[in-house]
Design a protein around this motif. Structure first.
Motif, short mmCIF file in Angstrom:
data_model
loop_
_atom_site.label_atom_id
_atom_site.label_comp_id
_atom_site.label_asym_id
_atom_site.label_seq_id
_atom_site.Cartn_x
_atom_site.Cartn_y
_atom_site.Cartn_z
N SER A 776 9.09 8.13 18.18
CA SER A 776 8.10 7.98 17.80
C SER A 776 7.32 7.86 16.45
O SER A 776 7.70 8.16 15.63
N THR A 777 5.88 7.11 16.25
CA THR A 777 5.11 7.50 15.17
C THR A 777 4.21 8.27 14.70
O THR A 777 3.22 8.79 13.51
N GLU A 778 4.04 9.41 15.96
CA GLU A 778 3.56 10.45 15.26
C GLU A 778 3.96 11.60 14.36
O GLU A 778 5.09 11.93 14.02
N GLY A 779 2.49 11.09 13.38
CA GLY A 779 2.67 12.53 12.29
C GLY A 779 2.94 11.58 10.85
O GLY A 779 3.40 11.46 9.81
N TRP A 780 3.90 10.01 10.91
CA TRP A 780 4.67 8.84 10.53
C TRP A 780 3.47 8.13 10.36
O TRP A 780 3.15 7.44 10.71
N LEU A 781 2.86 7.85 9.00
CA LEU A 781 1.91 7.02 8.21
C LEU A 781 3.07 5.95 7.28
O LEU A 781 4.05 6.37 6.77
N SER A 782 2.56 4.42 7.68
CA SER A 782 3.22 3.42 7.04
C SER A 782 3.39 3.89 5.64
O SER A 782 2.09 3.45 5.13
N LEU A 783 4.09 3.24 5.03
CA LEU A 783 4.38 3.50 3.09
C LEU A 783 3.45 1.48 3.37
O LEU A 783 3.44 2.00 2.25
N ILE A 784 3.34 1.07 3.87
CA ILE A 784 3.22 -0.99 3.88
C ILE A 784 2.07 -1.15 4.22
O ILE A 784 2.98 -1.25 6.03
N GLY A 785 1.10 -0.79 4.23
CA GLY A 785 -0.64 -1.23 4.96
C GLY A 785 -0.39 -2.87 4.20
O GLY A 785 -0.64 -2.70 2.83
N GLY A 786 -0.75 -3.52 5.28
CA GLY A 786 -1.47 -4.83 4.98
C GLY A 786 -0.42 -5.93 4.61
O GLY A 786 0.77 -5.39 5.05
N ASP A 787 -0.42 -6.70 3.48
CA ASP A 787 0.26 -7.26 3.19
C ASP A 787 0.72 -7.26 1.80
O ASP A 787 1.45 -8.56 1.14
N ASP A 788 0.14 -6.40 1.12
CA ASP A 788 1.04 -6.84 -0.52
C ASP A 788 1.24 -5.57 -0.48
O ASP A 788 1.00 -4.31 0.27
N LEU A 789 2.01 -4.97 -1.85
CA LEU A 789 2.04 -4.00 -2.35
C LEU A 789 0.79 -3.40 -3.43
O LEU A 789 1.43 -2.61 -4.58
N ALA A 790 -0.14 -4.08 -3.51
CA ALA A 790 -1.31 -3.04 -3.63
C ALA A 790 -1.27 -1.16 -3.87
O ALA A 790 -0.98 -0.39 -3.15
N GLY A 791 -1.00 -0.47 -5.54
CA GLY A 791 -1.26 0.56 -5.65
C GLY A 791 -0.13 0.96 -6.09
O GLY A 791 0.70 2.26 -6.58
N TRP A 792 1.45 -0.21 -5.68
CA TRP A 792 2.96 0.73 -6.09
C TRP A 792 2.97 0.34 -7.28
O TRP A 792 2.25 -0.79 -8.06
N THR A 793 3.74 1.37 -8.14
CA THR A 793 3.97 0.86 -9.36
C THR A 793 5.15 0.10 -9.81
O THR A 793 6.49 0.79 -8.92
N HIS A 794 5.43 -0.78 -10.55
CA HIS A 794 7.28 -1.11 -10.89
C HIS A 794 7.26 -0.43 -12.11
O HIS A 794 6.96 0.18 -12.69
N LEU A 795 8.21 -0.44 -11.84
CA LEU A 795 9.71 0.08 -13.32
C LEU A 795 10.79 -1.13 -13.45
O LEU A 795 11.73 -1.05 -12.71
N PRO A 796 11.33 -1.73 -14.79
CA PRO A 796 10.04 -1.78 -15.36
C PRO A 796 8.72 -2.93 -14.54
O PRO A 796 8.77 -3.01 -14.11
#
Lengths: 959, 425
Positions: A776-796
């Motif tokens: 079930s996907t109830e209550g589970w939000l996808s962390l990967i929306g669309g096809d790029d990683l806008a908003g994700w931070t990288h280290l380094p």
């Protein structure tokens, strides 16, 4: 802005006088702000002319409703004049019901709970129509009927309005032009309070019954699935207005906005595209039948009597009545009612007008019976008139339409009334379409031009069908161009016969006619119709429906995916034991009742000095397939205990079997000995010194909310070396000497192999848990929306990539892939506290990665609760463990294999609990009393160059 | 969603697409176009077409920029830059054409925001909730609404209903009248000139309370509709904390059973509001036809309200009708009247009169008070008229002398007489 005072309580008008004296606000106009800008910019960019219509202005005489004209609508306007009524200033008529009084007045009910009388609605000048308020304060009014009813020895006309929760008769008993008397007729249906629970109506049949239809509710959290949480939501009800008696009539509806009778006494219903509704359907409603949306099944006797709830995610087995007509998506998303056309309206025979409120069309629908089934065609009549939801004809052939689209949107105008009249120039149109054996017969409103060439090129036919599933709507599937073998015209040139020998049943057909011109010289006004071929006209019969149940998603890939290897690599890590060792083993040639062990890695043997323990898994398992490979010495004895409770005997019979034994593969007797031991069905044991494979397909017992057992544990199948030795064995209690006692059964329990009853050698120990094909996907939000990683931070930060360097993390076809040198990527949101994260993960041979929760940057690293992702890299901490804290060393998952990983982090009174599950089996359950991490991001780690980690369907759930 | 002070939040300030550069990516040309258009969008737009001068212009400024920018970045590929569904992406069905309206789950800010956050399962519409902050989601929803030309909702003021000079019946869903009371999907507000509103739940016509003030706000005239009314009057009297007990009936030698009141009619002529209802036994037997009048009352003693019940009963037996005292009050019993101290000060004075047919009195009727409220018990056959008068005297003193008692009785009798509807005379 002045306050809106309604004249509730004030009726200064005489009956029929126009309303004037009210303090009102300025009439709202259409607002088009940003759209104008974007459209204009787009126009600049592409050079195309922006399509904008003139907003409609009140009070000016309008001959035409000219919203975004196209060539077709301009042509339509030559035959059909559309005029808009001038509604009282400051009033918004969001129409829900229309009918005529015997004295010729038009009665209109609205979503705002008002009922208006319109005098002179058919006056030559539409501005001469006069509105007066008859009633207000109702709870919506999405259906209205003025019905002649018995009254003593005679009759009278009663005005019925359908409120959201009641069918009400309105009466003006004191004759002041306002209905001060509201009589409750019927209210035998449920309301849960959900916003979507509209009640629609309100046609009458030839016996004076009224019909209404009830919407489902759309509730959080799975607000895309319609549900029937109150009585008869999703049903059509029939009401006797004289007694109030209510009869449930039909079910299986979702948002059944339009009801109406055709001239053949069929009750027709339109529903709205959505879950379980592929497109807009027009049903010929069958009494007592199920029409497609499963939610309303709950109120059928079968379900009520047995306390069952229909699934809204799995298709029901109940046979369903298909729609008579499927209206193609480009013509309709939301339809209103249908009303039969009088002959005074136009040159059409035996068909209906249908209101369509999103595109703002008036459509034509015609029905026939083929093979005992109602089906037919739909095509446009007059398009882009506004969001029309209710239509009614006057005796003189004027079509009146009521508009609304508030809340869902559609073509403007979005409120008020309009009327449509023939100009007197009849259009050249398809009149009737009949399905005949081998093709279609199309009759036109006039004879076609003499000498018009007619042949296979005159028509093109495209067939398609739909999915029937809970998903919202369906695209057209299996679109196929179907060859037109020929076409011929009747002698009077009014009927075209189109030969389509390969036409298929249980599919729709979109037929386009080419270069057809009437003898008037006019081309066909509308050249395309859509016909729903439920059945063919050749006498054949199909049980298939146009909307076909979609097969369930494909099962998991075969192979090792889904398995957990419990003895691979560090063979003892996943087990609690003393006295067992990883060795090489074979039968001791000097004493074949024991093993000869030498250093090695090929067997697990209970060789320990003193007394070895049983071999008991560290983790608990439930339903699934257990795989145990074993070898016995001569006379050896052991047993395999699923959940520590349901046992298979392993006894070598070289020297015969002891009295109590039933041989290898037997099921041991039950605790209280009421069920004796069950010998294996086949003799598959081949003797001491040989390795054997025992596989048990097990179903764990089920319990209700109070912990009482509802279903027994079962061995679905037990196989020894591939041969089925048991099938479908249920355990009403565990085997004797199992863990706990006779009544102590569990949903999850350890796998135990007896080690105290003699030498036994084990090798490959594996378990494949039963999983849902689609969790079930109830209550589970996808962390990967669309096809790029806008908003994700990288280290380094360099890991984000640059002109010279590829980024370390990227999305490829929905998979998040991490490569390159050590880096982390952190989710856009960093405020997760109590949270669960799940994903499908795959890491390559030699790769090492991690999934971190409550992650944050600390210096040049990212720290958090880290679930290890590692198969074969040198780090002894492997998949399934909490890195650095509670490692798992056994190699549960082979390299390059997809597995499911779920991590839950929860604050508890004594610390923070971290749970990690691999393929559904909890492998780490750790309490961090130091509460090291309070909140943070979801992060992923890529450990070193050469490793590749892939993540699919990364979802998060806040708890 | 609390933020831990220990874990610093760092976000990339610029949302950049992170595609791996693909030489064969055919989107490079439109991407440049998109970038140019994006630039155009973040500068103040030139209006190509004037809108109505008196149309209030919402604060388009920064929020619209964010919404427009995010739309171009995330949504335009499927929905087209103009929101017309003509994006470059190939999908198994057309992306929604916002310009044509017809949103799957509604075109309110809330509904569009939710669709953006969760996606539409089973369709190509993905979920963006974990990649976008809530305020960005809302800016996106606002921008989408501009593309769809959503007409403005009725304003607050437009949805406020006030009673003029004749009574008004308002049907709709009711929110809980107090914190612990339930909501009622089928509700009724009877509003009288002068500002009193009687609040009923319809299924059993229980009077939940009485309010004073404006009538209600029709919140269901906005958005997708279907929300509860918002009664505007202040609650001045509450029947049993908003969840009253039903009337009961007992046959001569039978048990006491609850009575179901089933609505037959609501009438709101200028002369006053009435409800007509049937009193039914649990097995559905008709016990009585009742006409209930409600009216505002003003007397020298103070203001209040009257409920008059004209009961046309059928079988032998006894009805028991209860009207609860406002909560939080202490009751002093006075026989034919109950005086209850109110929480907010002053007292609540409840008296009752009744007639059977033409008789002015009827010895078989019992009016009594208890700590919970006032009770009327009476035979269920024949026709009787009862008036329960509830007054709130601003100043109250117990009559100390027989003369004062007589004076009080006369005042009350006059108030009762005035409260009886003309119809019943």
């Amino acid at each position: 802005m002045t306050s809106r005072r309604t004249a509730l309580g004030r009726c200064t008008q005489r009956r029929g006088a126009p309303r004037t004296a009210r303090t009102v606000h300025p009439r709202r106009r259409d607002r088009r702000r940003g759209a104008t800008t974007i459209a204009a910019l787009l126009a600049l960019a592409t050079g195309a002319a922006a399509q904008e219509g003139e907003p409609l202005t009140e009070g000016e005489p309008v001959a035409e409703v000219a919203a975004a004209d196209t060539a077709v609508t301009r042509a339509e306007s030559e035959h059909w004049v559309v005029e808009r009524y001038v509604t009282p200033e400051g009033e918004l008529l969001e129409v829900g019901g229309l009918d005529w009084m015997p004295d010729g007045r038009l009665v209109v009910s609205t979503r705002r709970g008002q009922v208006w009388m319109v005098e002179d609605a058919l006056a030559d000048d539409v501005r001469d129509a006069r509105f007066s308020l008859y009633a207000e304060g109702l709870h919506e009014g999405l259906g209205l009927n003025v019905l002649e009813v018995p009254d003593g020895d005679g009759t009278r006309h009663a005005l019925y309005v359908l409120q959201r929760g009641e069918l009400t008769e309105l009466r003006d008993e004191d004759g002041d032009g306002r209905a001060e008397t509201w009589l409750r007729v019927a209210d035998d249906w449920g309301l849960s309070g959900n916003y979507h629970e509209f009640a629609f109506g309100l046609p009458d049949d030839s016996d004076g019954h009224l019909y209404l239809s009830l919407n489902l509710g759309f509730l959080s959290p799975e607000w895309w699935l319609g549900r029937s949480v109150a009585e008869y939501r999703g049903w059509v009800l029939r009401v006797d207005p004289l007694t109030g008696e209510t009869t449930p009539w039909a079910h299986g509806f979702r948002s059944p906005c339009g009801l109406g009778f055709d001239r053949h006494g069929r009750l027709l219903l339109t529903d709205n595209q959505g879950d379980w509704m592929a497109s807009t359907p027009v049903y010929a409603v069958q009494r007592g039948a199920f029409h497609g949306h499963p939610a309303s099944l709950d109120w059928t006797p079968d379900y009520l009597d047995n306390g069952l709830h229909a699934s809204v995610e799995q298709p029901s087995e109940v046979p369903r009545t298909p729609p008579a007509v499927w209206v193609p998506y480009e013509w309709s998303r939301s339809a209103g009612n249908l009303v039969p056309m009088p002959e005074t309206f136009g040159p059409f025979t035996d068909q209906l007008v249908m209101a369509e409120l999103t595109n703002g069309h008036l459509m034509r629908v015609q029905l026939e019976e083929v093979g005992g089934v109602v089906q037919g065609a739909v095509l446009p009549l007059r398009q882009r008139v506004g969001s029309v939801v209710r239509v009614a004809f006057a005796d003189d052939g004027t079509l009146v339409g009521g508009l609304t689209n508030r809340g869902w949107g559609g073509l403007d105008p979005a409120d008020g009334l309009l009327r449509v009249r023939a100009t007197g120039t009849p259009p050249t149109e398809v009149d009737r379409v009949h399905l005949v054996d081998g093709g279609f017969e199309v009759t036109f409103t006039e004879a076609l031009a003499p000498g018009l060439p007619v042949g296979p090129e005159t028509a093109s036919v495209l067939q398609y069908d739909y999915d029937y599933w809970w998903e919202y709507g369906s695209p057209e599937r299996h679109q196929t161009d179907v060859a037109v073998a020929g076409a011929s015209l009747s002698e009077d040139r009014r009927t075209l016969h189109i030969e389509v020998p390969d036409l298929r049943a249980a599919m729709c057909a979109r037929v386009t006619l080419h270069d057809v011109v009437g003898e008037s010289g006019r081309p066909l006004l509308h050249d395309t119709f859509a016909y729903t071929v439920n059945q063919l006209a050749d006498g054949s019969h199909t049980d298939e429906l146009v909307a076909k149940t979609v097969p369930p998603p494909p099962p998991r890939q075969s192979g090792k995916e889904g398995w957990l290897r419990l003895s691979y690599g560090d063979a003892l890590d996943a087990w609690e034991s003393t006295g067992w060792s990883l060795v090489d083993a074979d039968l001791d040639p000097d004493d074949r009742s024991t093993f000869r062990v030498t250093p090695g890695v090929n067997a697990l043997v209970n060789v320990g000095h003193g007394s070895p323990s049983h071999y008991r898994s560290r983790w608990d398992f439930g339903s699934g397939t257990y795989h145990v490979e074993f070898m016995l010495p001569e006379g050896g004895h052991s047993s395999v205990w699923v959940q520590g409770r349901y046992a298979i005997e392993l006894t070598d019979d070289t020297h015969g079997l002891p009295e109590w034994s039933h041989g290898t593969g037997a099921i041991l007797r039950s605790f209280d000995e009421s069920t004796p031991a069950r010998p294996p069905r086949a003799d598959a044991y081949t003797g001491a010194g040989h390795w054997h494979v025992l596989e048990i397909d097990f179903e764990a017992p089920r319990f209700d909310a109070d912990g009482a057992k509802t279903d027994d544990a079962r061995f679905r199948e037990v196989r020894l070396d591939g041969a089925v030795i048991h099938e479908d064995v249920a355990f009403d209690m565990p085997s004797q000497l199992g863990l706990g006692g006779p009544g102590d059964e569990v949903s999850l329990g350890p796998l135990v192999i007896a080690g105290q009853t003699g030498p036994v050698a084990l090798r490959t120990l594996e378990f494949r848990p039963d999983r849902e094909a689609q969790p079930s996907t109830e209550g589970w939000l996808s962390l990967i929306g669309g096809d790029d990683l806008a908003g994700w931070t990288h280290l380094p930060p360099e890991a984000a990539g640059s002109e010279d360097e590829d980024p370390s993390w990227l999305l490829e076809d929905g998979e998040l892939v991490g490569e390159g040198p050590a880096s982390w990527i952190l989710s856009p949101k960093g405020d997760y506290t109590d949270v669960s994260v799940r994903a499908s993960v795959r890491v390559n041979d030699g790769g090492d990665a991690g999934l971190l929760l409550r992650a944050a940057v600390e210096g040049d690293r990212v720290v958090g609760y880290e679930a290890q992702i590692n198969t074969s890299f040198a780090d002894p901490s492997r998949t399934g463990g909490l890195h650095g804290v509670a490692p798992v060393k056994v190699e549960l998952v082979p390299a390059g294999t997809w597995f499911d990983l779920e991590v839950d982090v929860t604050d508890e009174p004594d610390g923070t609990r971290v749970r990690i599950a691999v393929n559904g089996v909890v492998t780490t359950d750790h309490l961090d009393t130091s509460r090291r991490f309070a909140s943070g991001h979801v992060a992923l780690q890529q450990h070193h160059e050469g490793g590749v980690v892939r993540i699919r369907d990364l979802r998060v759930k806040r708890r | 969603m609390s933020r831990s002070p220990e874990a610093p939040r760092r976000r990339s300030p610029v949302a950049r697409p992170l595609h791996r550069a693909r030489p064969t990516d055919g989107r490079s040309a439109p991407a440049a176009l998109l970038a140019a258009l994006l630039l155009a969008l973040v500068t103040p737009p030139v209006r190509a077409q004037s809108t109505d001068a008196d149309a209030p212009v919402a604060d388009v400024g920064a929020a619209d920029d964010v919404g427009a920018a995010q739309f171009a970045l995330l949504c335009a590929r499927c929905h087209g830059l103009a929101g017309d569904g003509k994006g470059a992406e190939v999908l198994d069905r057309p992306a929604r054409d916002f310009t044509a309206g017809g949103f799957s789950f509604g075109n309110t800010i809330e509904a569009i925001s939710r669709t953006v956050s969760f996606g539409i399962p089973g369709t190509p519409m993905p979920s963006f909730g974990e990649a976008l902050e809530p305020d960005v989601v809302e800016a996106l929803a606002r921008h989408v609404r501009t593309l769809a030309h959503v007409t403005e909702d009725a304003t607050e003021e437009e949805t406020i209903l006030r009673v003029d000079d004749r009574p008004v019946a308002l049907r709709g869903g009711l929110p809980p009248i107090t914190e612990d009371a339930p909501a009622h999907p089928r509700g009724l507000l009877l509003g009288l000139p002068g500002g009193l509103t009687f609040e009923y739940r319809v299924p059993d016509l229980a009077l939940l309370g009485v309010r004073l003030g404006d009538l209600a706000k029709r919140t269901d005239w906005t958005g997708r509709g279907g929300s509860t009314l918002e009664p505007l009057g202040r609650v001045v009297w509450l029947n049993g904390a908003g969840a009253p007990d039903p009337m009961t009936w007992a046959s001569p030698r039978g048990p006491t059973e609850p009575v179901t009141a089933e609505l037959r009619a609501i009438r709101t002529p200028a002369s006053g509001a009435t409800l007509t209802w049937d009193a039914l036994a649990p097995d559905g037997t008709l016990l009585a036809r009742v006409t209930e009048h409600v009216a505002a009352v003003s007397s020298p003693l103070g203001a209040g309200f009257a409920r008059t019940l004209v009961v046309d009963g059928l079988p032998a037996g006894r009805f028991d009708l209860f009207q609860a005292a406002s909560p939080g009050a202490a009751l002093v019993e006075y026989g034919k009247r109950s005086v209850v101290a109110r929480e907010e000060g002053g007292v609540e004075l409840v008296t009752a009169t009744w007639r059977a047919g033409d008789d002015q009195t009827d010895g078989e009727v019992l009016f009594a008070t208890s700590p919970r409220g006032a009770r009327l018990a009476f035979p269920s056959d024949g026709r009787r008229t009862f008036t329960l008068l509830t007054l709130w005297p601003a100043a109250w003193e117990e009559p100390a002398t027989p003369e004062q008692e007589t004076q009080l009785r006369a005042t009350l009798d006059a108030a009762h007489a005035a409260a009886l509807p003309e119809v019943d005379r």
